[in-house]
Design a protein around this motif. Structure first.
Motif, PDB file in Angstrom:
ATOM      1  N   LEU A   5       0.848  -1.183   0.000  1.00  0.00           N
ATOM      2  CA  LEU A   5       0.000   0.000   0.000  1.00  0.00           C
ATOM      3  C   LEU A   5       0.888   1.238   0.000  1.00  0.00           C
ATOM      4  O   LEU A   5       1.841   1.322   0.783  1.00  0.00           O
ATOM      5  N   ALA A   6       0.584   2.192  -0.873  1.00  0.00           N
ATOM      6  CA  ALA A   6       1.311   3.464  -0.902  1.00  0.00           C
ATOM      7  C   ALA A   6       0.441   4.516  -0.227  1.00  0.00           C
ATOM      8  O   ALA A   6      -0.619   4.877  -0.742  1.00  0.00           O
ATOM      9  N   VAL A   7       0.876   4.991   0.923  1.00  0.00           N
ATOM     10  CA  VAL A   7       0.078   5.899   1.748  1.00  0.00           C
ATOM     11  C   VAL A   7       0.739   7.281   1.744  1.00  0.00           C
ATOM     12  O   VAL A   7       1.935   7.409   2.028  1.00  0.00           O
ATOM     13  N   PHE A   8      -0.054   8.290   1.435  1.00  0.00           N
ATOM     14  CA  PHE A   8       0.460   9.652   1.335  1.00  0.00           C
ATOM     15  C   PHE A   8      -0.302  10.601   2.252  1.00  0.00           C
ATOM     16  O   PHE A   8      -1.538  10.606   2.263  1.00  0.00           O
ATOM     17  N   ASP A   9       0.441  11.407   2.994  1.00  0.00           N
ATOM     18  CA  ASP A   9      -0.145  12.600   3.586  1.00  0.00           C
ATOM     19  C   ASP A   9      -0.452  13.547   2.429  1.00  0.00           C
ATOM     20  O   ASP A   9       0.082  13.381   1.329  1.00  0.00           O
ATOM     21  N   LEU A  10      -1.295  14.544   2.662  1.00  0.00           N
ATOM     22  CA  LEU A  10      -1.680  15.455   1.580  1.00  0.00           C
ATOM     23  C   LEU A  10      -0.970  16.801   1.655  1.00  0.00           C
ATOM     24  O   LEU A  10      -0.174  17.146   0.784  1.00  0.00           O
ATOM     25  N   ASP A  11      -1.252  17.553   2.710  1.00  0.00           N
ATOM     26  CA  ASP A  11      -0.799  18.941   2.785  1.00  0.00           C
ATOM     27  C   ASP A  11       0.714  19.040   2.973  1.00  0.00           C
ATOM     28  O   ASP A  11       1.290  18.374   3.844  1.00  0.00           O
ATOM     29  N   ILE A 109      -3.258   3.386  -4.015  1.00  0.00           N
ATOM     30  CA  ILE A 109      -2.868   4.700  -3.517  1.00  0.00           C
ATOM     31  C   ILE A 109      -3.859   5.137  -2.447  1.00  0.00           C
ATOM     32  O   ILE A 109      -5.067   5.222  -2.699  1.00  0.00           O
ATOM     33  N   ILE A 110      -3.344   5.424  -1.260  1.00  0.00           N
ATOM     34  CA  ILE A 110      -4.174   5.891  -0.152  1.00  0.00           C
ATOM     35  C   ILE A 110      -3.705   7.286   0.252  1.00  0.00           C
ATOM     36  O   ILE A 110      -2.523   7.499   0.504  1.00  0.00           O
ATOM     37  N   VAL A 111      -4.639   8.232   0.281  1.00  0.00           N
ATOM     38  CA  VAL A 111      -4.345   9.569   0.798  1.00  0.00           C
ATOM     39  C   VAL A 111      -5.029   9.691   2.157  1.00  0.00           C
ATOM     40  O   VAL A 111      -6.228   9.447   2.277  1.00  0.00           O
ATOM     41  N   ILE A 112      -4.241  10.042   3.173  1.00  0.00           N
ATOM     42  CA  ILE A 112      -4.775  10.150   4.530  1.00  0.00           C
ATOM     43  C   ILE A 112      -4.300  11.471   5.124  1.00  0.00           C
ATOM     44  O   ILE A 112      -3.112  11.746   5.164  1.00  0.00           O
ATOM     45  N   SER A 113      -5.266  12.285   5.551  1.00  0.00           N
ATOM     46  CA  SER A 113      -4.954  13.660   5.929  1.00  0.00           C
ATOM     47  C   SER A 113      -5.699  14.076   7.180  1.00  0.00           C
ATOM     48  O   SER A 113      -6.797  13.590   7.452  1.00  0.00           O
ATOM     49  N   ALA A 114      -5.099  15.034   7.911  1.00  0.00           N
ATOM     50  CA  ALA A 114      -5.744  15.587   9.095  1.00  0.00           C
ATOM     51  C   ALA A 114      -6.675  16.743   8.746  1.00  0.00           C
ATOM     52  O   ALA A 114      -7.159  17.444   9.628  1.00  0.00           O
ATOM     53  N   THR A 115      -6.935  16.935   7.466  1.00  0.00           N
ATOM     54  CA  THR A 115      -7.912  17.921   7.010  1.00  0.00           C
ATOM     55  C   THR A 115      -9.282  17.249   6.930  1.00  0.00           C
ATOM     56  O   THR A 115      -9.373  16.030   6.782  1.00  0.00           O
ATOM     57  N   VAL A 132      -9.422   7.304   0.264  1.00  0.00           N
ATOM     58  CA  VAL A 132      -9.212   8.637   0.840  1.00  0.00           C
ATOM     59  C   VAL A 132      -9.733   8.655   2.274  1.00  0.00           C
ATOM     60  O   VAL A 132     -10.858   8.233   2.535  1.00  0.00           O
ATOM     61  N   MET A 133      -8.902   9.151   3.179  1.00  0.00           N
ATOM     62  CA  MET A 133      -9.315   9.279   4.574  1.00  0.00           C
ATOM     63  C   MET A 133      -8.978  10.675   5.069  1.00  0.00           C
ATOM     64  O   MET A 133      -7.846  11.136   4.944  1.00  0.00           O
ATOM     65  N   GLY A 134      -9.986  11.339   5.615  1.00  0.00           N
ATOM     66  CA  GLY A 134      -9.803  12.623   6.272  1.00  0.00           C
ATOM     67  C   GLY A 134     -10.622  12.607   7.543  1.00  0.00           C
ATOM     68  O   GLY A 134     -11.154  11.571   7.939  1.00  0.00           O
ATOM     69  N   GLU A 156      -1.776   9.798  15.952  1.00  0.00           N
ATOM     70  CA  GLU A 156      -1.961   8.340  16.025  1.00  0.00           C
ATOM     71  C   GLU A 156      -3.301   7.903  15.438  1.00  0.00           C
ATOM     72  O   GLU A 156      -3.495   6.730  15.118  1.00  0.00           O
ATOM     73  N   GLY A 157      -4.222   8.854  15.287  1.00  0.00           N
ATOM     74  CA  GLY A 157      -5.513   8.535  14.670  1.00  0.00           C
ATOM     75  C   GLY A 157      -5.367   8.057  13.237  1.00  0.00           C
ATOM     76  O   GLY A 157      -6.204   7.284  12.747  1.00  0.00           O
ATOM     77  N   LYS A 158      -4.309   8.508  12.543  1.00  0.00           N
ATOM     78  CA  LYS A 158      -4.087   8.032  11.174  1.00  0.00           C
ATOM     79  C   LYS A 158      -3.804   6.534  11.166  1.00  0.00           C
ATOM     80  O   LYS A 158      -4.308   5.799  10.318  1.00  0.00           O
ATOM     81  N   VAL A 159      -3.001   6.079  12.122  1.00  0.00           N
ATOM     82  CA  VAL A 159      -2.679   4.644  12.221  1.00  0.00           C
ATOM     83  C   VAL A 159      -3.950   3.855  12.525  1.00  0.00           C
ATOM     84  O   VAL A 159      -4.228   2.819  11.908  1.00  0.00           O
ATOM     85  N   LYS A 160      -4.742   4.358  13.466  1.00  0.00           N
ATOM     86  CA  LYS A 160      -5.975   3.657  13.854  1.00  0.00           C
ATOM     87  C   LYS A 160      -6.947   3.538  12.685  1.00  0.00           C
ATOM     88  O   LYS A 160      -7.542   2.480  12.459  1.00  0.00           O
ATOM     89  N   ARG A 161      -7.103   4.637  11.931  1.00  0.00           N
ATOM     90  CA  ARG A 161      -8.031   4.608  10.791  1.00  0.00           C
ATOM     91  C   ARG A 161      -7.532   3.667   9.698  1.00  0.00           C
ATOM     92  O   ARG A 161      -8.320   2.951   9.070  1.00  0.00           O
ATOM     93  N   LEU A 162      -6.228   3.695   9.451  1.00  0.00           N
ATOM     94  CA  LEU A 162      -5.683   2.806   8.431  1.00  0.00           C
ATOM     95  C   LEU A 162      -5.863   1.349   8.831  1.00  0.00           C
ATOM     96  O   LEU A 162      -6.267   0.516   8.011  1.00  0.00           O
ATOM     97  N   LEU A 163      -5.593   1.032  10.085  1.00  0.00           N
ATOM     98  CA  LEU A 163      -5.775  -0.344  10.570  1.00  0.00           C
ATOM     99  C   LEU A 163      -7.246  -0.756  10.492  1.00  0.00           C
ATOM    100  O   LEU A 163      -7.560  -1.891  10.134  1.00  0.00           O
TER     101      LEU A 163
END
Length: 220
Positions: A5-11, A109-115, A132-134, A156-163
């Motif tokens: 899995l290729a995981v990218f932050d956005l901003d 491709i997974i985009v995961i952002s705190a926005t 996509v996860m925001g 750490e919420g990014k890890v939890k959501r991805l899991l």
């Protein structure tokens, strides 16, 4: 079988700038926000984010008040114009090439952002993201509230959501490539199998040196 899995932050990773800040600027430019104190307060809170001291719930309550009572369909129209005019010109060409390289190898491709997710999804569509996860915001009467739904994709919420997402996929052994600019993403960096720092902040650069993570400088 191992799933990659290729995981990218956005901003500041795939785009130059922070989409939340750019969105506030767009709302100001369109005279949807008319109080200059709102823009100034937004900048102060984003400085807290960059320093790793932001209280996300407080920030969301503040920033979402600008959209109170406005239908999600109207916001969707503004978002389409916002992405066209303010975000697309800021997408790093190297980010596009990197995404395309993973895609050619059949890696999702997974985009995961705190926005907030209604912004992230519009931008990630242009990037061709598969997932996509925001930060999901509750809706009421056809409008966005200021309440978070589910796990906030922050630190750490990014890890939890991805899991959480992985658990619902036919994946038994995920190998994760992760790209980010921010020390707020150190929990994801520690979780991922390979980490790539893009235009990293000072704290993240130090962590990259300690952990031998590859560092890149992407430019427009």
């Amino acid at each position: 079988m191992q799933n990659k899995l290729a995981v990218f932050d956005l901003d500041e990773t795939l785009i130059q700038g922070d989409s939340s800040v750019l969105w506030t600027q767009y709302l100001w430019d369109q005279q949807i926000i008319t109080d200059p104190r709102f823009v100034e307060a937004d900048k102060q809170m984003m400085a807290q984010y960059n320093a790793g001291t932001l209280d996300m719930a407080t920030y969301l309550r503040f920033s979402l008040q600008a959209l109170a009572g406005i239908s999600t369909s109207q916001i969707d129209l503004w978002l389409a114009d916002f992405v066209d005019t303010m975000v697309v010109p800021r997408i790093y060409p190297e980010g596009i090439r990197t995404i395309e390289n993973y895609r050619q190898h059949g890696i999702p491709i997974i985009v995961i952002s705190a926005t907030v997710s209604f912004i992230v999804k519009k931008i990630a569509e242009r990037l061709g993201a598969d997932v996509v996860m925001g930060i999901d915001i509750k809706q009421q009467n056809g409008c966005y509230t200021d309440e978070v739904e589910g796990i906030a994709t922050f630190k750490e919420g990014k890890v939890k959501r991805l899991l959480q997402w992985i658990r619902h996929q036919p994946i038994t052994d995920a190998y994760i490539y992760f790209y980010t600019d921010s020390a707020n993403d150190l929990p994801m960096c520690q979780f991922a199998d390979e980490v790539f720092i893009v235009n990293g902040d000072q704290k993240l650069q130090r962590a990259a040196e300690e952990n031998n993570w590859r560092q890149y400088t992407w430019q427009l």
